[in-house]
Design an enzyme around this catalytic site. Structure first.
Site, PDB file in Angstrom:
ATOM      1  N   PHE A 103       0.856  -1.193   0.000  1.00  0.00           N
ATOM      2  CA  PHE A 103       0.000   0.000   0.000  1.00  0.00           C
ATOM      3  C   PHE A 103       0.884   1.232   0.000  1.00  0.00           C
ATOM      4  O   PHE A 103       1.770   1.365   0.854  1.00  0.00           O
ATOM      5  CB  PHE A 103      -0.922   0.015   1.233  1.00  0.00           C
ATOM      6  CG  PHE A 103      -1.876   1.183   1.219  1.00  0.00           C
ATOM      7  CD1 PHE A 103      -3.070   1.110   0.519  1.00  0.00           C
ATOM      8  CD2 PHE A 103      -1.562   2.364   1.870  1.00  0.00           C
ATOM      9  CE1 PHE A 103      -3.947   2.195   0.465  1.00  0.00           C
ATOM     10  CE2 PHE A 103      -2.432   3.456   1.833  1.00  0.00           C
ATOM     11  CZ  PHE A 103      -3.625   3.372   1.135  1.00  0.00           C
TER      12      PHE A 103
ATOM     13  N   ASP B 258       9.351   2.591   1.269  1.00  0.00           N
ATOM     14  CA  ASP B 258       8.231   3.339   1.832  1.00  0.00           C
ATOM     15  C   ASP B 258       8.166   3.008   3.327  1.00  0.00           C
ATOM     16  O   ASP B 258       7.694   1.938   3.717  1.00  0.00           O
ATOM     17  CB  ASP B 258       6.947   2.925   1.102  1.00  0.00           C
ATOM     18  CG  ASP B 258       5.704   3.594   1.665  1.00  0.00           C
ATOM     19  OD1 ASP B 258       5.755   4.112   2.797  1.00  0.00           O
ATOM     20  OD2 ASP B 258       4.668   3.568   0.978  1.00  0.00           O
TER      21      ASP B 258
ATOM     22  N   LYS C 128       3.196   9.812   8.508  1.00  0.00           N
ATOM     23  CA  LYS C 128       2.543   9.329   9.727  1.00  0.00           C
ATOM     24  C   LYS C 128       3.208   9.792  11.032  1.00  0.00           C
ATOM     25  O   LYS C 128       2.979  10.910  11.474  1.00  0.00           O
ATOM     26  CB  LYS C 128       2.427   7.816   9.673  1.00  0.00           C
ATOM     27  CG  LYS C 128       1.427   7.350   8.602  1.00  0.00           C
ATOM     28  CD  LYS C 128       1.020   5.927   8.818  1.00  0.00           C
ATOM     29  CE  LYS C 128       0.122   5.376   7.713  1.00  0.00           C
ATOM     30  NZ  LYS C 128      -1.266   5.778   7.820  1.00  0.00           N
TER      31      LYS C 128
HETATM   32  N1  PLP Z   1       2.486   4.243   2.434  1.00  0.00           N
HETATM   33  C1  PLP Z   1       2.216   3.430   3.460  1.00  0.00           C
HETATM   34  C2  PLP Z   1       3.139   2.293   3.760  1.00  0.00           C
HETATM   35  C3  PLP Z   1       1.076   3.643   4.240  1.00  0.00           C
HETATM   36  O1  PLP Z   1       0.805   2.806   5.267  1.00  0.00           O
HETATM   37  C4  PLP Z   1       0.230   4.731   3.939  1.00  0.00           C
HETATM   38  C5  PLP Z   1      -1.003   4.961   4.726  1.00  0.00           C
HETATM   39  O2  PLP Z   1      -1.511   4.101   5.376  1.00  0.00           O
HETATM   40  C6  PLP Z   1       0.560   5.571   2.871  1.00  0.00           C
HETATM   41  C7  PLP Z   1       1.697   5.290   2.129  1.00  0.00           C
HETATM   42  C8  PLP Z   1      -0.300   6.746   2.523  1.00  0.00           C
HETATM   43  O3  PLP Z   1      -0.182   7.731   3.484  1.00  0.00           O
HETATM   44  P1  PLP Z   1      -1.273   8.904   3.613  1.00  0.00           P
HETATM   45  O4  PLP Z   1      -2.538   8.268   4.087  1.00  0.00           O
HETATM   46  O5  PLP Z   1      -0.676   9.873   4.604  1.00  0.00           O
HETATM   47  O6  PLP Z   1      -1.409   9.516   2.264  1.00  0.00           O
END
Ligand code: PLP
Length: 402
Positions: A140, A225, A254
């Protein structure tokens, strides 16, 4: 008469005024302090999800309150037309924690950090003929179009196709599949160090090192990520540090702002200068208030040894769950304060609801996995309270309608 009259009224208004993307949220939160939150009807909960691994210092932490209040009273916004000191201090601090040379681009969210990374990968590949990127099934990366194109869950991605980019998906954790997919024509590889939304599934040992080797051999850009895993959640500043693997590009969000919206895309080494002047930008990204919050988060994690807390208290929580014997409980996975209680049946939504009734906020991250990601300041007493309540929560999770 309703037991939660304020909730009922606000949830009705929420549903009437907000797009239905989040359904009807199960709780209406009014305030928080430390790891405790209170809903609009005055019920208290222990927060074991921290706004999806965001509220790293818990709620209303004095250091965060002080930093944000001071900054908003000093200068709240400059835009990217002018520099401000908090963004410089924060970029320097992040690079020092990372332990590599590089440069930082600040965003407002995780998905924007990945958009920046995706653009960086394409910019790096321009003129080389490298036409596709590789990402993981069940990974994700966010909900905007670029990050969504990288997201390995068809149900989330496909309603919005086509994306105009060639993304090839491989099973997560399979180094041989990675080797086959990441060729000399590949522009970049996007991976999480553990699947977060996929259910808190850590990479097998050696997987990230294999990814690094494959990228070194082919020239693909290795993007990690760490939006969910980073900033102390696993007991390390960055989850990949445990594997001693260097990414080319690292994305964060986050927990970085402790509740204030901020993300970062860090280009390591030469990737710090892939973008030239005017090739990327954001009006709000790296806003002074968000940067001041992030600096307070990093300083507090250091001062109070919250990495140590995440490791030891997280270990206690994981061990405590592992030793519970219950027909609905299949085990526990994850590291530090980033765990999933794995169920033997797809009853996570019912367990989440039962936990809520018992005064704990947890998250049904997958049908058979309950995510636990409390603030990094959580205490052993608070963890013990959840462990004591967990058998009855699981009982209720077996019995109740989800
Ligand atoms: N990347 C990862 C690994 C995530 O867990 C998330 C959100 O859960 C995101 C990207 C996207 O982040 P945002 O919700 O701040 O756009």
């Amino acid at each position: 008469m309703s037991l939660a009259p304020q909730y009922d009224a606000w949830a009705d208004r929420f549903e009437a005024a907000l797009m239905p993307t989040y359904g009807r949220p199960p709780v209406a939160l009014a305030r928080g302090e430390g790891c405790a939150v209170w809903d609009v009807d005055g019920k208290r909960y222990l927060d074991f999800i921290a706004g999806i691994a965001v509220s790293s210092l818990g709620h209303a932490h004095p250091a965060l309150v002080e930093a944000v209040s001071r900054q908003v009273a000093t200068i709240a916004h400059t835009s990217n037309l002018f520099l401000h000191q908090p963004e410089v201090l924060l970029a320097e601090k992040l690079l020092a924690l990372l332990g590599h040379e590089g440069r930082v681009f600040f965003t407002n969210s995780g998905t924007e950090a990945n958009e920046a990374a995706f653009k960086l990968v394409r910019r790096h590949a321009a003129g080389t003929g490298r036409g596709f990127v590789v990402a993981a099934l069940d990974g994700f990366h966010g909900r905007t179009m670029g990050a969504l194109a990288l997201t390995g869950k068809a149900a989330i991605r496909e309603p919005f196709a086509p994306f105009g980019v060639d993304v090839r998906f491989v099973p997560y954790g399979d180094a041989a599949a990675l080797k086959e997919a990441v060729t000399d024509e590949c522009a970049g590889l996007f991976l999480e160090p553990a699947l977060g939304e996929g259910g808190v599934v850590p990479a097998p040992d050696g997987y990230l090192a294999a990814a690094r080797e494959i990228c070194d051999a082919t020239g693909a850009v290795f993007v990690l990520d760490e939006i969910q895993s980073g900033i102390g959640r696993t007991g390390w500043w960055f989850a990949h540090a445990r594997d001693d693997v260097r990414p080319d590009v690292l994305t964060l969000a986050k927990g970085l702002g402790g509740g204030l919206p901020i993300g970062a895309c860090i280009g390591v080494g030469e990737f710090g200068t892939t973008f030239d002047k005017s090739e990327h930008g954001s009006t709000f990204g790296g806003n002074p208030v968000a940067c001041a919050a992030a600096l307070a988060v990093l300083e507090t994690i250091e001062r109070d040894d919250l990495l140590g807390n995440a490791a030891t208290i997280g270990g206690e929580l994981a061990d405590g769950i592992a030793t519970l014997s219950h027909p609905l409980l299949g085990g526990v996975r994850g590291r530090g304060l980033w765990l999933a209680a794995v169920l033997t049946q797809p009853r996570a939504a019912a367990v989440q609801a039962a936990a809520q009734d018992a005064g704990f906020l947890v998250n049904a991250v997958q049908p058979d996995a309950v995510r636990l990601a409390p603030p990094l300041v959580v205490t052993i007493t608070e963890v013990q309270a959840l462990l004591d309540a967990f058998p009855a929560i699981l009982d209720a999770g077996l019995e109740r309608e989800a």
